[in-house]
Design an enzyme around this catalytic site. Structure first.
Site, short mmCIF file in Angstrom:
data_model
loop_
_atom_site.label_atom_id
_atom_site.label_comp_id
_atom_site.label_asym_id
_atom_site.label_seq_id
_atom_site.Cartn_x
_atom_site.Cartn_y
_atom_site.Cartn_z
N CYS A 252 39.94 40.17 38.65
CA CYS A 252 40.38 40.67 37.34
C CYS A 252 41.89 40.43 37.33
CB CYS A 252 40.07 42.16 37.22
SG CYS A 252 38.32 42.53 37.29
N PRO A 255 47.50 40.30 33.97
CA PRO A 255 48.38 39.15 33.70
C PRO A 255 48.88 38.42 34.95
CG PRO A 255 49.62 41.19 33.50
CD PRO A 255 48.20 41.60 33.81
N GLY A 256 48.43 38.79 36.11
CA GLY A 256 48.72 37.95 37.28
C GLY A 256 49.78 38.44 38.23
N GLY A 257 50.17 39.70 38.10
CA GLY A 257 51.18 40.24 39.02
C GLY A 257 50.72 40.13 40.46
N LYS A 258 49.49 40.55 40.70
CA LYS A 258 48.99 40.55 42.08
C LYS A 258 48.60 39.15 42.53
CE LYS A 258 47.72 45.34 41.43
NZ LYS A 258 47.59 45.49 39.96
N ASP A 319 40.65 44.35 41.14
CA ASP A 319 41.61 45.20 40.41
C ASP A 319 40.96 45.51 39.06
OD1 ASP A 319 43.88 46.54 39.72
OD2 ASP A 319 45.10 44.77 39.35
N CYS A 372 44.76 51.30 38.53
CA CYS A 372 46.04 51.94 38.22
C CYS A 372 45.73 53.28 37.55
CB CYS A 372 46.95 51.05 37.38
SG CYS A 372 46.23 50.51 35.84
C1 SAM Z 1 44.01 46.24 35.67
S1 SAM Z 1 43.93 44.74 34.83
C2 SAM Z 1 44.31 43.61 36.09
C3 SAM Z 1 45.77 43.51 36.45
C4 SAM Z 1 46.09 42.31 37.34
N1 SAM Z 1 45.29 42.29 38.52
C5 SAM Z 1 47.55 42.25 37.71
O1 SAM Z 1 47.93 42.66 38.80
O2 SAM Z 1 48.35 41.76 36.92
C6 SAM Z 1 42.20 44.53 34.64
C7 SAM Z 1 41.78 43.18 34.11
O3 SAM Z 1 40.35 43.10 34.21
C8 SAM Z 1 39.91 42.22 33.22
N2 SAM Z 1 38.44 42.38 33.10
C9 SAM Z 1 37.75 43.38 32.53
N3 SAM Z 1 36.43 43.17 32.66
C10 SAM Z 1 36.28 42.00 33.33
C11 SAM Z 1 35.17 41.23 33.74
N4 SAM Z 1 33.93 41.64 33.50
N5 SAM Z 1 35.40 40.07 34.38
C12 SAM Z 1 36.66 39.65 34.63
N6 SAM Z 1 37.76 40.33 34.24
C13 SAM Z 1 37.57 41.49 33.61
C14 SAM Z 1 40.71 42.63 32.01
O4 SAM Z 1 40.76 41.58 31.05
C15 SAM Z 1 42.07 42.92 32.64
O5 SAM Z 1 42.91 41.80 32.52
#
Ligand code: SAM
Length: 418
Positions: A252, A255-258, A319, A372
């Site tokens: 997940c 926006p790609g921080g991790k 995540d 988070c």
């Molecule tokens: C908490 S954010 C991730 C933050 C990211 N890991 C970072 O560090 O920048 C959760 C992400 O899960 C994605 N998401 C939700 N359901 C999903 C799914 N079934 N498959 C893939 N991504 C999903 C959302 O679009 C969102 O971008």
């Protein structure tokens, strides 16, 4: 743009959030609609975040002075914005009042102009401080959180609820992750000092700025030497601890921080997916800026047929989507947008995701459950239920990062596969 027009724009945004829209998305749209100077944009952001941060107190104060809601909601919102400025900012009082009164002429044929003027002048007479009576017996006014949230925290964190609420009201710090492929945190501190930017070291690769600034002012930001990332968020990649040559899934990613952090830590074969293709563009921008290779794909992680080639991963970063209850100091609208039942329903969505992702972890591999959020339904309870469903899963490490003045709230559990 005049201050009055910025106040009106902030009032418009306030109403949209009250109707259920996400503040970050709204600001992104508004920014694209017109030309803003840095100062105008900074003011709009401050007014938009500030009215959400103090919404409970402002609302109670407004009701004290104007017991019945006005027939024109935008005027109510304009009052909230101007009251925020008078109570919580250093903005010149006369300018705040005059500009808001001018702006009110554009609404409801100007018929509330004198009321608005009277209320704001009364706030000044009150010493720009909340009268004590506003806080009496009003939980939302006192803590600036919905009552159900306060009650929930009291139950979930009987020892820490007060600290959590207080920490969640603080302005978010600007924390940087220093790319270890380029330099150390210590050396970057020296670069910042040369630019006159004061900062302190949080970890060997993490730096906290004393005052927020635009990324354009950060030395070598565009060369991928630093990224903006909360200290709590930086724990994810450190816990997953990628090793050279490993095949890793960031499930997940947007926006790609991790994603970026994982790539900085080791030479890995990384697949980053996210269901939201728009948000996924930010992942591409991030890895491009860092100049590190990753495969990026728009896909629903639960639909294995769409993205999985059947080759299991050494490590998976899960995540997962959550209520984001740990990051309200950065996103104060979240506390008003969430409902009491959201943690349980989002936990159900996470459950499905985690089970599917587990099937892609190789035997001897590991998965990091990350959120988070600070709500146990999405964290400790989610982990327990997961361990009960999967006899091949063992917990290696669990970390609960509660929000404080240094970090946002995060939850991590690193799970090993037999
Ligand atoms: C908490 S954010 C991730 C933050 C990211 N890991 C970072 O560090 O920048 C959760 C992400 O899960 C994605 N998401 C939700 N359901 C999903 C799914 N079934 N498959 C893939 N991504 C999903 C959302 O679009 C969102 O971008």
């Amino acid at each position: 743009m005049s201050l009055g027009n910025i106040q009106l724009q902030a009032a418009h945004i306030y109403l949209k959030v009250a109707a259920g829209s996400n503040l970050t998305d709204l600001l992104t749209q508004v920014k694209a609609q017109e030309e803003w100077t840095a100062q105008e944009w900074g003011t709009l952001q401050d007014l938009s975040y500030g009215t959400q941060r103090y919404r409970g107190s402002l609302n109670a104060y407004l009701r004290l002075r104007v017991p019945k809601p006005l027939s024109e909601p935008k005027l109510e919102a304009l009052l909230m914005v101007a009251m925020y400025q008078l109570l919580y900012t250093q903005n010149a009082q006369h300018a705040v009042v005059n500009e808001a009164v001018q702006a009110s002429q554009k609404l409801a044929d100007g018929k509330f102009k004198s009321l608005l003027n009277a209320v704001l002048r009364q706030v000044i007479r009150d010493g720009c401080k909340l009268p004590k009576i506003v806080l009496q017996d009003d939980v939302e006014a006192k803590f600036n959180f919905p009552e159900w949230w306060v009650e929930k925290l009291k139950k979930d964190y009987p020892k820490y609820w007060h600290n959590i609420l207080a920490a969640s009201q603080l302005p978010p710090p600007l924390t940087l992750r220093v790319n270890q492929r380029h330099t150390t945190g210590e050396a970057y501190l020296a670069l910042l000092a040369e630019q006159g930017l004061e900062a302190t070291l949080l970890g060997s690769q993490a730096v906290r700025l004393k005052q927020a600034t635009s990324v354009a002012n950060l030395p070598q930001f565009y060369d991928g030497v630093v990224s903006v990332q909360d200290w709590g968020a930086q724990q994810a990649a450190l816990l997953l601890d990628p090793q050279n040559g490993e095949r890793i899934l960031d499930a997940c990613a947007a926006p790609g921080g991790k994603t970026g952090h994982l790539l900085e830590l080791a030479d890995i074969d990384l697949l980053a997916i996210d269901v939201d293709s728009k948000r996924l563009r930010r992942v591409q921008e991030n890895v491009d800026r860092l100049g590190l290779p990753a495969q990026i794909k728009a896909a629903d992680a639960t639909k294995l047929d769409a993205w999985y080639d059947g080759q299991p991963f050494d490590a998976v970063l899960a995540d997962v989507p959550c209520t984001a209850s740990g990051v309200v100091k950065r996103h104060p609208d979240i506390k008003w947008l969430r409902r009491r039942q959201d943690a349980a329903s989002v936990a159900q969505q996470q459950h499905v995701l985690l089970d599917v992702l587990w099937s892609t972890v190789k035997s001897g591999g590991r998965m990091l459950l990350a959120t988070c959020s600070i709500f146990p339904e999405e964290n400790q309870q989610q982990l327990q239920a997961f361990l009960e469903r999967h006899s091949d899963a063992t917990l290696r490490t669990e970390r609960i990062c509660l929000p404080n003045d240094t970090q946002d709230g995060f939850y991590y559990s690193l799970i090993d596969k037999a």
